[in-house]
Design a protein around this motif. Structure first.
Motif, PDB file in Angstrom:
ATOM      1  N   LEU A   3      38.102  62.655 -26.477  1.00  0.00           N
ATOM      2  CA  LEU A   3      38.185  62.406 -25.038  1.00  0.00           C
ATOM      3  C   LEU A   3      36.850  62.581 -24.336  1.00  0.00           C
ATOM      4  CD1 LEU A   3      41.610  64.127 -24.248  1.00  0.00           C
ATOM      5  CD2 LEU A   3      41.137  61.702 -24.601  1.00  0.00           C
ATOM      6  N   ASP A   4      35.750  62.230 -25.012  1.00  0.00           N
ATOM      7  CA  ASP A   4      34.450  62.352 -24.361  1.00  0.00           C
ATOM      8  C   ASP A   4      34.167  61.139 -23.484  1.00  0.00           C
ATOM      9  OD1 ASP A   4      33.676  60.280 -26.062  1.00  0.00           O
ATOM     10  OD2 ASP A   4      32.540  61.580 -27.414  1.00  0.00           O
ATOM     11  N   ALA A   5      32.973  61.115 -22.865  1.00  0.00           N
ATOM     12  CA  ALA A   5      32.637  60.074 -21.885  1.00  0.00           C
ATOM     13  C   ALA A   5      32.521  58.689 -22.508  1.00  0.00           C
ATOM     14  CB  ALA A   5      31.326  60.447 -21.178  1.00  0.00           C
ATOM     15  N   ALA A   6      32.354  58.607 -23.823  1.00  0.00           N
ATOM     16  CA  ALA A   6      32.195  57.310 -24.484  1.00  0.00           C
ATOM     17  C   ALA A   6      33.523  56.587 -24.702  1.00  0.00           C
ATOM     18  CB  ALA A   6      31.485  57.495 -25.821  1.00  0.00           C
ATOM     19  N   GLY A 218      42.357  68.515  -2.096  1.00  0.00           N
ATOM     20  CA  GLY A 218      42.688  68.678  -3.504  1.00  0.00           C
ATOM     21  C   GLY A 218      42.274  67.531  -4.397  1.00  0.00           C
ATOM     22  N   GLY A 219      41.556  66.540  -3.845  1.00  0.00           N
ATOM     23  CA  GLY A 219      41.062  65.435  -4.667  1.00  0.00           C
ATOM     24  C   GLY A 219      39.986  65.910  -5.628  1.00  0.00           C
ATOM     25  N   ARG A 220      39.988  65.346  -6.836  1.00  0.00           N
ATOM     26  CA  ARG A 220      39.102  65.876  -7.879  1.00  0.00           C
ATOM     27  C   ARG A 220      38.244  64.836  -8.579  1.00  0.00           C
ATOM     28  NH1 ARG A 220      42.629  68.805 -12.087  1.00  0.00           N
ATOM     29  NH2 ARG A 220      40.567  69.367 -12.904  1.00  0.00           N
ATOM     30  N   GLY A 221      38.460  63.536  -8.316  1.00  0.00           N
ATOM     31  CA  GLY A 221      37.750  62.542  -9.112  1.00  0.00           C
ATOM     32  C   GLY A 221      37.175  61.407  -8.286  1.00  0.00           C
ATOM     33  N   ILE A 222      36.277  60.639  -8.904  1.00  0.00           N
ATOM     34  CA  ILE A 222      35.681  59.466  -8.264  1.00  0.00           C
ATOM     35  C   ILE A 222      35.434  58.410  -9.332  1.00  0.00           C
ATOM     36  CG2 ILE A 222      33.274  60.272  -8.532  1.00  0.00           C
ATOM     37  CD1 ILE A 222      32.783  59.156  -5.670  1.00  0.00           C
ATOM     38  N   THR A 238      27.248  58.150 -10.470  1.00  0.00           N
ATOM     39  CA  THR A 238      27.050  59.201 -11.478  1.00  0.00           C
ATOM     40  C   THR A 238      26.444  60.421 -10.807  1.00  0.00           C
ATOM     41  OG1 THR A 238      26.821  57.667 -13.343  1.00  0.00           O
ATOM     42  CG2 THR A 238      25.765  59.813 -13.557  1.00  0.00           C
ATOM     43  N   ASP A 239      25.389  60.197 -10.007  1.00  0.00           N
ATOM     44  CA  ASP A 239      24.741  61.305  -9.297  1.00  0.00           C
ATOM     45  C   ASP A 239      25.695  61.956  -8.297  1.00  0.00           C
ATOM     46  OD1 ASP A 239      22.442  60.785 -10.720  1.00  0.00           O
ATOM     47  OD2 ASP A 239      21.476  59.628  -9.102  1.00  0.00           O
ATOM     48  N   THR A 240      26.518  61.131  -7.619  1.00  0.00           N
ATOM     49  CA  THR A 240      27.478  61.670  -6.653  1.00  0.00           C
ATOM     50  C   THR A 240      28.490  62.578  -7.346  1.00  0.00           C
ATOM     51  OG1 THR A 240      27.257  59.726  -5.234  1.00  0.00           O
ATOM     52  CG2 THR A 240      29.250  61.056  -4.964  1.00  0.00           C
ATOM     53  N   ALA A 241      29.014  62.129  -8.485  1.00  0.00           N
ATOM     54  CA  ALA A 241      29.976  62.943  -9.225  1.00  0.00           C
ATOM     55  C   ALA A 241      29.371  64.273  -9.631  1.00  0.00           C
ATOM     56  CB  ALA A 241      30.473  62.179 -10.455  1.00  0.00           C
ATOM     57  N   LEU A 242      28.123  64.245 -10.086  1.00  0.00           N
ATOM     58  CA  LEU A 242      27.455  65.479 -10.490  1.00  0.00           C
ATOM     59  C   LEU A 242      27.182  66.375  -9.290  1.00  0.00           C
ATOM     60  CD1 LEU A 242      24.968  63.952 -13.075  1.00  0.00           C
ATOM     61  CD2 LEU A 242      26.955  65.387 -13.599  1.00  0.00           C
ATOM     62  N   GLU A 243      26.742  65.784  -8.187  1.00  0.00           N
ATOM     63  CA  GLU A 243      26.414  66.566  -6.992  1.00  0.00           C
ATOM     64  C   GLU A 243      27.630  67.327  -6.463  1.00  0.00           C
ATOM     65  OE1 GLU A 243      25.030  65.850  -2.327  1.00  0.00           O
ATOM     66  OE2 GLU A 243      25.005  64.170  -3.745  1.00  0.00           O
ATOM     67  N   PHE A 244      28.788  66.663  -6.451  1.00  0.00           N
ATOM     68  CA  PHE A 244      29.985  67.264  -5.860  1.00  0.00           C
ATOM     69  C   PHE A 244      30.904  67.922  -6.898  1.00  0.00           C
ATOM     70  CE2 PHE A 244      28.639  64.292  -2.598  1.00  0.00           C
ATOM     71  CZ  PHE A 244      28.880  64.996  -1.430  1.00  0.00           C
ATOM     72  N   GLY A 245      30.532  67.855  -8.166  1.00  0.00           N
ATOM     73  CA  GLY A 245      31.367  68.436  -9.209  1.00  0.00           C
ATOM     74  C   GLY A 245      32.676  67.700  -9.398  1.00  0.00           C
ATOM     75  N   LEU A 246      32.646  66.363  -9.243  1.00  0.00           N
ATOM     76  CA  LEU A 246      33.850  65.550  -9.364  1.00  0.00           C
ATOM     77  C   LEU A 246      34.008  65.019 -10.786  1.00  0.00           C
ATOM     78  CD1 LEU A 246      33.511  63.533  -6.046  1.00  0.00           C
ATOM     79  CD2 LEU A 246      35.378  65.118  -6.597  1.00  0.00           C
ATOM     80  N   LEU A 247      35.244  64.886 -11.205  1.00  0.00           N
ATOM     81  CA  LEU A 247      35.550  64.207 -12.448  1.00  0.00           C
ATOM     82  C   LEU A 247      35.245  62.717 -12.295  1.00  0.00           C
ATOM     83  CD1 LEU A 247      39.031  65.885 -13.002  1.00  0.00           C
ATOM     84  CD2 LEU A 247      36.930  66.431 -14.255  1.00  0.00           C
ATOM     85  N   ALA A 248      34.778  62.083 -13.361  1.00  0.00           N
ATOM     86  CA  ALA A 248      34.389  60.677 -13.305  1.00  0.00           C
ATOM     87  C   ALA A 248      35.459  59.795 -13.934  1.00  0.00           C
ATOM     88  CB  ALA A 248      33.066  60.465 -14.037  1.00  0.00           C
ATOM     89  N   SER A 249      35.739  58.659 -13.280  1.00  0.00           N
ATOM     90  CA  SER A 249      36.707  57.711 -13.823  1.00  0.00           C
ATOM     91  C   SER A 249      36.060  56.348 -14.035  1.00  0.00           C
ATOM     92  CB  SER A 249      37.926  57.589 -12.904  1.00  0.00           C
ATOM     93  OG  SER A 249      38.989  56.918 -13.572  1.00  0.00           O
ATOM     94  N   PRO A 276      34.628  63.359 -17.804  1.00  0.00           N
ATOM     95  CA  PRO A 276      35.587  62.283 -17.535  1.00  0.00           C
ATOM     96  C   PRO A 276      36.925  62.827 -17.062  1.00  0.00           C
ATOM     97  CG  PRO A 276      35.299  62.569 -19.901  1.00  0.00           C
ATOM     98  CD  PRO A 276      34.316  63.478 -19.243  1.00  0.00           C
ATOM     99  N   VAL A 277      37.575  62.069 -16.212  1.00  0.00           N
ATOM    100  CA  VAL A 277      38.854  62.494 -15.653  1.00  0.00           C
ATOM    101  C   VAL A 277      39.893  62.685 -16.749  1.00  0.00           C
ATOM    102  CG1 VAL A 277      39.650  60.133 -15.164  1.00  0.00           C
ATOM    103  CG2 VAL A 277      40.514  62.040 -13.787  1.00  0.00           C
ATOM    104  N   TRP A 278      39.808  61.894 -17.815  1.00  0.00           N
ATOM    105  CA  TRP A 278      40.816  61.987 -18.867  1.00  0.00           C
ATOM    106  C   TRP A 278      40.719  63.305 -19.636  1.00  0.00           C
ATOM    107  CZ3 TRP A 278      37.499  57.734 -18.458  1.00  0.00           C
ATOM    108  CH2 TRP A 278      36.363  57.739 -19.266  1.00  0.00           C
ATOM    109  N   ALA A 279      39.550  63.951 -19.625  1.00  0.00           N
ATOM    110  CA  ALA A 279      39.442  65.247 -20.288  1.00  0.00           C
ATOM    111  C   ALA A 279      40.289  66.300 -19.580  1.00  0.00           C
ATOM    112  CB  ALA A 279      37.979  65.685 -20.334  1.00  0.00           C
TER     113      ALA A 279
END
Length: 287
Positions: A3-6, A218-222, A238-249, A276-279
């Motif tokens: 379940l990694d980013a790849a 309570g939203g967690r992903g982008i 990618t930078d936004t997800a990292l900046e805000f600590g959001l899960l990536a989809s 990744p959000v799936w993790a």
């Protein structure tokens, strides 16, 4: 399944249950043929196709997350929130989406009246040819009718001339509140994701307000990698997800073989540095 980013996950597409042109079963087969490893059907404001999608994914040997795409009103615009991995039979989200869909038929009749005044009669009946349930009728169904009837050459022309704000066929709809949509998803055990953030044309201040309010509820992903994002937007979000600590989809936003510019399973992978959000939804994946 790793379940990694790849992972080739496609967690955003639409079927005939909302405004796509393929059945859930055909989408599952198309996703599998395209090498998708984890799939989600995310029909607009609708979860009526989830049982079929789960069964079709299982038959195809495809891992599956439940999904929907909820329209919300924010800062005077319509923003889409994808829900993933929720209980699709949870009473609150079922009722909430039913209420959100309510009024679509009345809105569609008003859209048809505006088009009739612009010299295009019969648009409501024409749009109904593309959808089985008036509760699910949308601008896309009107657009398909206008193209097939020869009034426009393609869907973008329809929206430019007839179906955006200030044009003859545009009628606003009262969508869900951001707080409600995120709440329905999270209380049903899922993760809420901001869909295709690059599409909204927000100022940096407006985008910051969206993300922070979304997270406060309570939203967690982008969505980082999606069919409507450019390569530069892949990097930006990618930078936004990292900046805000959001899960990536990641998802194609596929609607139709004839209309969608991005097919299922064809997007580049998420960057390795993202979570990744799936993790976060491993326990919610149907196998």
């Amino acid at each position: 399944m790793n379940l990694d980013a790849a992972l080739n996950a496609d967690l955003h597409c639409h079927s005939v249950i909302s405004d796509g042109t393929l059945s859930p079963e055909a989408l599952a087969a198309r996703a599998k043929a395209a090498g998708v490893q984890l799939w989600s059907l995310t029909d607009h404001d609708e979860i009526g196709g989830q049982s079929r999608a789960i069964a079709a994914a299982r038959a195809a040997g495809l891992a599956y997350l439940t999904g929907t795409e909820i329209s919300v009103s924010f800062a005077g615009r319509v923003v889409h929130i994808v829900g993933l991995g929720f209980d699709h039979e949870a009473p609150e989200i079922v009722a909430g989406l039913r209420a959100t869909r309510g009024g679509r038929e009345a809105r569609a009749r008003d859209m048809a009246a505006g088009l009739a005044e612009a010299g295009i009669p019969g648009a409501f009946e024409g749009a109904l040819q593309y959808v089985s349930n008036p509760d699910l009728i949308s601008r896309t169904h009107f657009a398909r009718f206008l193209v097939d009837a020869g009034h426009c050459s393609d869907l973008p022309e329809v929206f430019r001339r007839f179906l955006t704000e200030g044009k003859p066929g545009f009628v606003p709809h009262k969508w869900a509140a951001l707080k409600d949509a995120v709440g329905w998803i999270t209380r049903a055990g899922g993760v809420a994701v901001i869909a295709h953030p690059g599409r909204y044309d927000f100022t940096p201040t407006e985008e910051y307000a969206l993300i922070t309010e979304f997270m406060a509820h309570g939203g967690r992903g982008i969505e980082v990698v999606t069919g409507s994002h450019t390569p530069a937007e892949f990097v930006k979000y990618t930078d936004t997800a990292l900046e805000f600590g959001l899960l990536a989809s990641r998802g194609s936003d596929f609607h139709s073989p004839a209309e969608s510019r991005t097919d299922l399973g064809t997007l580049p992978p998420l960057a390795d540095k993202l979570t990744p959000v799936w993790a976060a939804l491993a326990a919610r994946i149907h196998h």
